[in-house]
Design a protein around this motif. Structure first.
Motif, PDB file in Angstrom:
ATOM      1  N   ALA A 289       0.983  -1.260   0.003  1.00 32.23           N
ATOM      2  CA  ALA A 289       0.003  -0.009  -0.028  1.00 32.23           C
ATOM      3  C   ALA A 289       1.016   1.161  -0.173  1.00 32.23           C
ATOM      4  O   ALA A 289       2.049   1.295   0.593  1.00 32.23           O
ATOM      5  CB  ALA A 289      -0.906   0.020   1.299  1.00 32.23           C
ATOM      6  N   ASP A 290       0.388   2.447  -0.650  1.00 31.66           N
ATOM      7  CA  ASP A 290       1.230   3.505  -0.791  1.00 31.66           C
ATOM      8  C   ASP A 290       1.662   4.046   0.705  1.00 31.66           C
ATOM      9  O   ASP A 290       2.808   4.636   0.694  1.00 31.66           O
ATOM     10  CB  ASP A 290       0.468   4.722  -1.334  1.00 31.66           C
ATOM     11  N   SER A 291       0.708   3.857   1.768  1.00 27.76           N
ATOM     12  CA  SER A 291       1.016   4.422   2.951  1.00 27.76           C
ATOM     13  C   SER A 291       2.206   3.629   3.824  1.00 27.76           C
ATOM     14  O   SER A 291       2.777   3.998   4.857  1.00 27.76           O
ATOM     15  CB  SER A 291      -0.261   4.241   3.844  1.00 27.76           C
ATOM     16  N   VAL A 292       2.623   2.533   3.163  1.00 34.71           N
ATOM     17  CA  VAL A 292       3.613   1.775   3.750  1.00 34.71           C
ATOM     18  C   VAL A 292       4.912   1.627   2.867  1.00 34.71           C
ATOM     19  O   VAL A 292       6.022   0.924   3.568  1.00 34.71           O
ATOM     20  CB  VAL A 292       3.225   0.320   4.280  1.00 34.71           C
ATOM     21  N   LYS A 293       4.756   2.084   1.695  1.00 37.93           N
ATOM     22  CA  LYS A 293       5.813   1.708   0.680  1.00 37.93           C
ATOM     23  C   LYS A 293       7.168   2.384   1.380  1.00 37.93           C
ATOM     24  O   LYS A 293       7.311   3.549   1.844  1.00 37.93           O
ATOM     25  CB  LYS A 293       5.310   2.238  -0.605  1.00 37.93           C
ATOM     26  N   GLY A 294       8.051   1.760   1.177  1.00 42.35           N
ATOM     27  CA  GLY A 294       9.375   2.296   1.447  1.00 42.35           C
ATOM     28  C   GLY A 294       9.597   2.013   2.988  1.00 42.35           C
ATOM     29  O   GLY A 294      10.826   2.369   3.524  1.00 42.35           O
ATOM     30  N   ARG A 295       8.692   1.804   3.885  1.00 42.45           N
ATOM     31  CA  ARG A 295       9.046   1.576   5.156  1.00 42.45           C
ATOM     32  C   ARG A 295       8.927   0.163   5.711  1.00 42.45           C
ATOM     33  O   ARG A 295       9.394  -0.617   6.691  1.00 42.45           O
ATOM     34  CB  ARG A 295       8.026   2.339   5.999  1.00 42.45           C
ATOM     35  N   PHE A 296       7.831  -0.523   5.011  1.00 42.88           N
ATOM     36  CA  PHE A 296       7.498  -1.838   5.289  1.00 42.88           C
ATOM     37  C   PHE A 296       8.071  -2.873   4.173  1.00 42.88           C
ATOM     38  O   PHE A 296       8.058  -2.724   3.020  1.00 42.88           O
ATOM     39  CB  PHE A 296       5.866  -2.316   5.423  1.00 42.88           C
ATOM     40  N   THR A 297       8.483  -4.229   4.783  1.00 44.51           N
ATOM     41  CA  THR A 297       8.947  -5.205   3.759  1.00 44.51           C
ATOM     42  C   THR A 297       8.341  -6.650   4.134  1.00 44.51           C
ATOM     43  O   THR A 297       8.603  -6.935   5.266  1.00 44.51           O
ATOM     44  CB  THR A 297      10.241  -5.119   3.891  1.00 44.51           C
ATOM     45  N   ILE A 298       7.817  -7.159   3.351  1.00 47.79           N
ATOM     46  CA  ILE A 298       7.312  -8.567   3.312  1.00 47.79           C
ATOM     47  C   ILE A 298       8.249  -9.378   2.565  1.00 47.79           C
ATOM     48  O   ILE A 298       8.963  -9.218   1.515  1.00 47.79           O
ATOM     49  CB  ILE A 298       5.875  -8.783   2.472  1.00 47.79           C
ATOM     50  N   SER A 299       8.594 -10.732   3.316  1.00 47.41           N
ATOM     51  CA  SER A 299       9.156 -11.477   2.921  1.00 47.41           C
ATOM     52  C   SER A 299       8.618 -12.976   3.321  1.00 47.41           C
ATOM     53  O   SER A 299       7.702 -12.956   4.155  1.00 47.41           O
ATOM     54  CB  SER A 299      10.609 -11.221   3.496  1.00 47.41           C
ATOM     55  N   LYS A 300       9.261 -14.075   2.833  1.00 47.49           N
ATOM     56  CA  LYS A 300       8.729 -15.308   3.364  1.00 47.49           C
ATOM     57  C   LYS A 300       9.837 -16.453   3.466  1.00 47.49           C
ATOM     58  O   LYS A 300      10.954 -16.174   2.554  1.00 47.49           O
ATOM     59  CB  LYS A 300       7.632 -15.943   2.446  1.00 47.49           C
ATOM     60  N   ASP A 301       9.599 -17.410   4.180  1.00 49.26           N
ATOM     61  CA  ASP A 301      10.481 -18.548   4.214  1.00 49.26           C
ATOM     62  C   ASP A 301       9.893 -19.684   3.973  1.00 49.26           C
ATOM     63  O   ASP A 301       9.019 -20.243   4.937  1.00 49.26           O
ATOM     64  CB  ASP A 301      11.085 -18.401   5.889  1.00 49.26           C
ATOM     65  N   ARG A 302      10.103 -20.571   2.764  1.00 50.49           N
ATOM     66  CA  ARG A 302       9.327 -21.406   2.419  1.00 50.49           C
ATOM     67  C   ARG A 302       9.441 -22.764   3.404  1.00 50.49           C
ATOM     68  O   ARG A 302       8.565 -23.553   3.695  1.00 50.49           O
ATOM     69  CB  ARG A 302       9.419 -21.987   1.000  1.00 50.49           C
ATOM     70  N   SER A 303      10.434 -22.767   3.804  1.00 49.52           N
ATOM     71  CA  SER A 303      10.914 -23.847   4.687  1.00 49.52           C
ATOM     72  C   SER A 303      10.229 -24.107   5.976  1.00 49.52           C
ATOM     73  O   SER A 303      10.029 -24.971   6.533  1.00 49.52           O
ATOM     74  CB  SER A 303      12.588 -23.997   4.895  1.00 49.52           C
ATOM     75  N   LYS A 304       9.943 -22.877   6.400  1.00 49.81           N
ATOM     76  CA  LYS A 304       9.199 -22.505   7.705  1.00 49.81           C
ATOM     77  C   LYS A 304       7.493 -22.252   7.346  1.00 49.81           C
ATOM     78  O   LYS A 304       6.892 -22.106   8.221  1.00 49.81           O
ATOM     79  CB  LYS A 304       9.889 -21.575   8.386  1.00 49.81           C
ATOM     80  N   ASP A 305       7.224 -22.312   6.174  1.00 48.73           N
ATOM     81  CA  ASP A 305       5.932 -21.721   5.926  1.00 48.73           C
ATOM     82  C   ASP A 305       5.641 -20.464   6.469  1.00 48.73           C
ATOM     83  O   ASP A 305       4.241 -20.462   7.151  1.00 48.73           O
ATOM     84  CB  ASP A 305       4.790 -23.110   6.375  1.00 48.73           C
ATOM     85  N   THR A 306       6.295 -19.610   6.576  1.00 47.62           N
ATOM     86  CA  THR A 306       6.200 -18.536   7.413  1.00 47.62           C
ATOM     87  C   THR A 306       6.358 -17.207   6.450  1.00 47.62           C
ATOM     88  O   THR A 306       7.269 -17.181   5.791  1.00 47.62           O
ATOM     89  CB  THR A 306       7.185 -18.348   8.561  1.00 47.62           C
ATOM     90  N   VAL A 307       5.671 -16.130   6.719  1.00 46.07           N
ATOM     91  CA  VAL A 307       5.718 -15.057   5.914  1.00 46.07           C
ATOM     92  C   VAL A 307       6.199 -13.851   7.161  1.00 46.07           C
ATOM     93  O   VAL A 307       5.501 -14.127   8.142  1.00 46.07           O
ATOM     94  CB  VAL A 307       4.594 -14.477   5.326  1.00 46.07           C
ATOM     95  N   TYR A 308       6.811 -12.887   6.844  1.00 43.57           N
ATOM     96  CA  TYR A 308       7.399 -11.893   7.761  1.00 43.57           C
ATOM     97  C   TYR A 308       6.888 -10.345   7.234  1.00 43.57           C
ATOM     98  O   TYR A 308       6.837 -10.010   6.068  1.00 43.57           O
ATOM     99  CB  TYR A 308       8.783 -11.864   7.982  1.00 43.57           C
ATOM    100  N   LEU A 309       6.494  -9.602   8.182  1.00 43.00           N
ATOM    101  CA  LEU A 309       6.393  -8.105   7.649  1.00 43.00           C
ATOM    102  C   LEU A 309       7.283  -7.358   8.518  1.00 43.00           C
ATOM    103  O   LEU A 309       7.081  -7.164   9.833  1.00 43.00           O
ATOM    104  CB  LEU A 309       4.909  -7.664   7.899  1.00 43.00           C
ATOM    105  N   GLN A 310       8.109  -6.835   7.947  1.00 49.32           N
ATOM    106  CA  GLN A 310       9.221  -6.108   8.833  1.00 49.32           C
ATOM    107  C   GLN A 310       8.734  -4.633   8.484  1.00 49.32           C
ATOM    108  O   GLN A 310       8.506  -4.026   7.368  1.00 49.32           O
ATOM    109  CB  GLN A 310      10.653  -6.067   8.182  1.00 49.32           C
ATOM    110  N   MET A 311       8.429  -3.764   9.851  1.00 49.31           N
ATOM    111  CA  MET A 311       7.965  -2.602   9.855  1.00 49.31           C
ATOM    112  C   MET A 311       9.111  -1.692  10.358  1.00 49.31           C
ATOM    113  O   MET A 311       9.464  -1.787  11.507  1.00 49.31           O
ATOM    114  CB  MET A 311       6.696  -2.668  10.461  1.00 49.31           C
ATOM    115  N   ASP A 312       9.502  -0.783   9.676  1.00 48.53           N
ATOM    116  CA  ASP A 312      10.357   0.182   9.815  1.00 48.53           C
ATOM    117  C   ASP A 312       9.843   1.485   9.974  1.00 48.53           C
ATOM    118  O   ASP A 312       8.985   1.764   9.238  1.00 48.53           O
ATOM    119  CB  ASP A 312      11.699   0.197   8.884  1.00 48.53           C
TER     120      ASP A 312
END
Length: 118
Positions: free
Chosen positions: A60-83
């Protein structure tokens, strides 16, 4: 059934960081899209970010440049890094697994509270 479970919420001061996690066993093998949404008190739920099976990401525009989404397939886990958090990021954040093998409506987690103070 893919059941997301979120963790990592909490409180932070403006300008600081938090990382949310969403574990959803089976989302990777089912080629599901994983999305983060948030709902602030008295407001509609809004989409924040998503990551597709081939790792395309959207924000979303409101979080672009500050939040980063990523995933680890081996753990079936998704992350949201919020800076560089802002008070307006305060909300309940929920994870959703949808599309492909998860179906069009998908599955929602219970949510985790994020509170940002100024």
């Amino acid at each position: 059934q893919v059941q997301p479970v979120e963790s990592g919420g909490g409180s932070a001061q403006a300008g600081k960081s938090l990382r949310l996690s969403c574990t959803a066993p089976g989302f990777s093998s089912n080629n599901c899209i994983m999305g983060w949404y948030r709902q602030a008190a008295g407001q509609e739920r809004e989409w924040v970010s998503s990551i597709e099976p081939l790792d395309d990401t959207r924000y979303a525009d409101s979080v672009k440049g500050r939040f980063t989404i990523s995933k680890d397939r081996s753990k079936d886990t998704v992350y949201l890094q919020m800076d560089n958090l802002k008070p307006e990021d305060t909300a309940i954040y929920s994870c959703r697994a949808y599309g492909h093998g998860c179906g069009p409506d998908g599955y929602w987690g219970q949510g985790t509270q994020v509170t940002v103070s100024s």
